[in-house]
Design an enzyme around this catalytic site. Structure first.
Site, PDB file in Angstrom:
ATOM      1  N   HIS A  44      26.988   7.395  15.912  1.00  0.00           N
ATOM      2  CA  HIS A  44      28.056   7.191  16.894  1.00  0.00           C
ATOM      3  C   HIS A  44      29.402   7.404  16.211  1.00  0.00           C
ATOM      4  O   HIS A  44      29.681   6.830  15.156  1.00  0.00           O
ATOM      5  CB  HIS A  44      27.941   5.800  17.509  1.00  0.00           C
ATOM      6  CG  HIS A  44      26.746   5.686  18.410  1.00  0.00           C
ATOM      7  ND1 HIS A  44      25.953   4.572  18.480  1.00  0.00           N
ATOM      8  CD2 HIS A  44      26.223   6.591  19.280  1.00  0.00           C
ATOM      9  CE1 HIS A  44      24.978   4.790  19.362  1.00  0.00           C
ATOM     10  NE2 HIS A  44      25.122   5.998  19.857  1.00  0.00           N
TER      11      HIS A  44
ATOM     12  N   GLU B 283      31.863   4.768  14.617  1.00  0.00           N
ATOM     13  CA  GLU B 283      31.276   3.765  13.722  1.00  0.00           C
ATOM     14  C   GLU B 283      31.427   4.227  12.274  1.00  0.00           C
ATOM     15  O   GLU B 283      30.466   4.396  11.527  1.00  0.00           O
ATOM     16  CB  GLU B 283      29.833   3.499  14.153  1.00  0.00           C
ATOM     17  CG  GLU B 283      29.800   2.971  15.599  1.00  0.00           C
ATOM     18  CD  GLU B 283      28.416   2.882  16.228  1.00  0.00           C
ATOM     19  OE1 GLU B 283      27.416   3.062  15.518  1.00  0.00           O
ATOM     20  OE2 GLU B 283      28.346   2.627  17.453  1.00  0.00           O
TER      21      GLU B 283
ATOM     22  N   HIS C 248      24.585   1.394  12.225  1.00  0.00           N
ATOM     23  CA  HIS C 248      25.566   1.400  13.312  1.00  0.00           C
ATOM     24  C   HIS C 248      26.543   0.253  13.089  1.00  0.00           C
ATOM     25  O   HIS C 248      26.349  -0.589  12.220  1.00  0.00           O
ATOM     26  CB  HIS C 248      24.871   1.207  14.669  1.00  0.00           C
ATOM     27  CG  HIS C 248      24.044   2.385  15.084  1.00  0.00           C
ATOM     28  ND1 HIS C 248      24.406   3.226  16.111  1.00  0.00           N
ATOM     29  CD2 HIS C 248      22.885   2.868  14.588  1.00  0.00           C
ATOM     30  CE1 HIS C 248      23.491   4.174  16.234  1.00  0.00           C
ATOM     31  NE2 HIS C 248      22.557   3.984  15.320  1.00  0.00           N
TER      32      HIS C 248
ATOM     33  N   GLU D 101      23.130  -3.112  12.847  1.00  0.00           N
ATOM     34  CA  GLU D 101      24.475  -3.181  13.411  1.00  0.00           C
ATOM     35  C   GLU D 101      25.314  -3.946  12.391  1.00  0.00           C
ATOM     36  O   GLU D 101      25.094  -5.131  12.172  1.00  0.00           O
ATOM     37  CB  GLU D 101      24.465  -3.900  14.767  1.00  0.00           C
ATOM     38  CG  GLU D 101      23.693  -3.164  15.862  1.00  0.00           C
ATOM     39  CD  GLU D 101      24.470  -2.003  16.476  1.00  0.00           C
ATOM     40  OE1 GLU D 101      25.626  -1.749  16.059  1.00  0.00           O
ATOM     41  OE2 GLU D 101      23.922  -1.349  17.387  1.00  0.00           O
TER      42      GLU D 101
HETATM   43 ZN   LIG Z   1      26.061   2.958  17.269  1.00  0.00          ZN
END
Ligand SMILES: [Zn+2]
Length: 424
Positions: A180, A183, A314, A387
């Site tokens: 992404h 990020e 992420h 994350e």
């Molecule tokens: Zn992500």
């Protein structure tokens, strides 16, 4: 499409609107000053099913923590969620916050990070860093490519292992980052892995043993087009997807909904091209996804997948997530009780090492076409989604100051070691 500080009101200028924001103004959905893209804290979505419903409303889910969600929503989406009985608290105008975070008065040149965040690697700096590493450690590091992005940028990969030029019969591990666009901390995470397993070779006993016994692959950016777009002009765009144009004039596929395993199966992605979780017109329609899939497929040697472990990094929420995302079930087609227990055991061990929270991916909300579902579903690779920092934080969730790079990437050294140790 991005809208830049456009408000639904015609009366108030953007500057006045921002002033109202910072003085603690709150608005209801009916308020005419509700921003076109509002950052909201959502309360009341206390189950995975309720959070899946929020995600399916088409909002941009930034992070989930302790049952609360941070989302970017249109006035219509916010009103709809309130109509479902959820509590939404407006945190600010997403576009104004982006503009303010982008450096304001002091702008750097296009394609560099905004002033104060120069410690982050641009695409060109990332490529240069990999090349410098390979030339400084030619016995254990080699750079190649897994393919090209939509706009034609090379997607480099670095292999780190003893006798790096030969394909030895050693278990392999893959780390992927920056799927992404916004990020950016994750690119630094992959570069931290590269730095540690090259500079530490011969002096750090654990690093040396891992490099001797395994083959470590690192892809620091799976979405170079998006990453470059996100910082163009010295202002953050808050961009998530890749940069493929869509048939309706919008741009971008969410590549973490585009992988070719149960693609679009379960209401865990959007068919709307303008959605932040648009799955693409077909499975693996994104060239960045095909590059990753083709590389992983190429590691099937003599009928056996060589890659045994994988982490896709992420931001944000400080979570360790494991498959499956497409179903709430722990045991299902493609996942036995023993296999799930192993995911949970290694996942919890990693979470204990970095202070994150470990859970099955769908405990957040349902996703389909994700990289980790594909890695396990197609290749039986022990695959996790991390994350990273912070636990929450609105705009700073994606753009922590560069002073956080070292503490937040070294924080995962132990988890990386655990993953490598379990890649057997
Ligand atoms: Zn992500």
């Amino acid at each position: 499409m991005l809208s830049k500080r456009r408000w639904t009101t015609t009366g108030a200028g953007a500057a006045a609107a921002v002033l109202v924001l910072v003085t603690g103004w709150q608005a209801s959905a009916a308020d005419e000053r509700t921003p076109e893209r509002g950052l909201y804290q959502v309360r009341g979505a206390d189950t995975a099913a309720a959070r899946t419903d929020v995600d399916r409303a088409g909002v941009d889910v930034l992070g989930v923590r302790d049952g609360g969600m941070e989302v970017v929503a249109s006035p219509e989406q916010a009103a709809g969620l309130r109509g479902q009985g959820l509590t939404l608290t407006l945190q600010g105008d997403w576009d104004a916050l982006l503009a303010a975070r982008g450096g304001g008065l002091s702008r750097t040149a296009a394609a560099d990070f905004p002033a104060g965040d120069e410690g982050y690697h641009t695409y060109a700096e990332m490529v240069a860093a990999l090349r410098e590493t390979a030339s400084a450690h030619p016995e254990i590091a080699a750079v190649s490519s897994i393919g090209s992005s939509h706009e034609g940028r090379d997607i480099p990969i670095i292999k780190i292992s003893d006798n790096v030029a030969s394909d030895e019969d050693e278990p392999e591990v893959l780390f992927t980052c920056n799927m992404h666009a916004r990020e950016h901390l994750t690119t630094e995470m992959c570069l931290r892995i590269v730095e540690r397993f090259t500079a530490g070779y011969g002096s750090d006993a654990g690093v040396t043993a891992a490099v001797d016994a395994k083959e470590i692959w690192v892809v620091p950016s799976q979405n170079p087009d998006g990453a470059e777009f996100d910082i163009a002009g010295g202002e953050y765009a808050g961009w998530r997807k890749n940069r493929q144009p869509n048939s309706d004039g919008s741009v971008g596929t969410d590549t973490n909904r585009n992988f070719d395993y149960k693609w679009g199966c379960c209401g865990g992605s959007s068919t709307s091209p303008s959605s932040e979780t648009y799955r693409g017109p077909s499975a693996a329609s994104a060239p960045e996804v095909r590059a990753v899939q083709d590389f992983v497929g190429s590691r099937v040697v003599g009928g056996t997948q060589q890659i045994k472990g994988h982490i896709d990094f992420h931001t944000f929420s400080e979570l360790v997530l494991w498959p499956f995302g497409h179903t709430y079930d722990t045991v299902t087609d493609g996942m036995t009780a023993e296999e799930y227990a192993r995911f949970e055991s290694v996942g919890e061990e990693m979470a204990a090492s970095n202070g994150y929270t470990g859970q099955q991916s769908s405990a957040l909300y349902v996703t389909d076409g994700s990289i980790s579902d594909w890695m396990w579903g197609e290749h039986k690779i022990l695959s996790y989604c991390f994350e990273m920092y912070p636990a929450g934080g609105g705009i700073d969730g994606f753009y922590p100051p560069d002073e956080q790079i070292v503490p937040q990437t070294t924080r995962n050294d132990g988890a990386v070691d655990i993953l490598i140790a379990n890649a057997t």
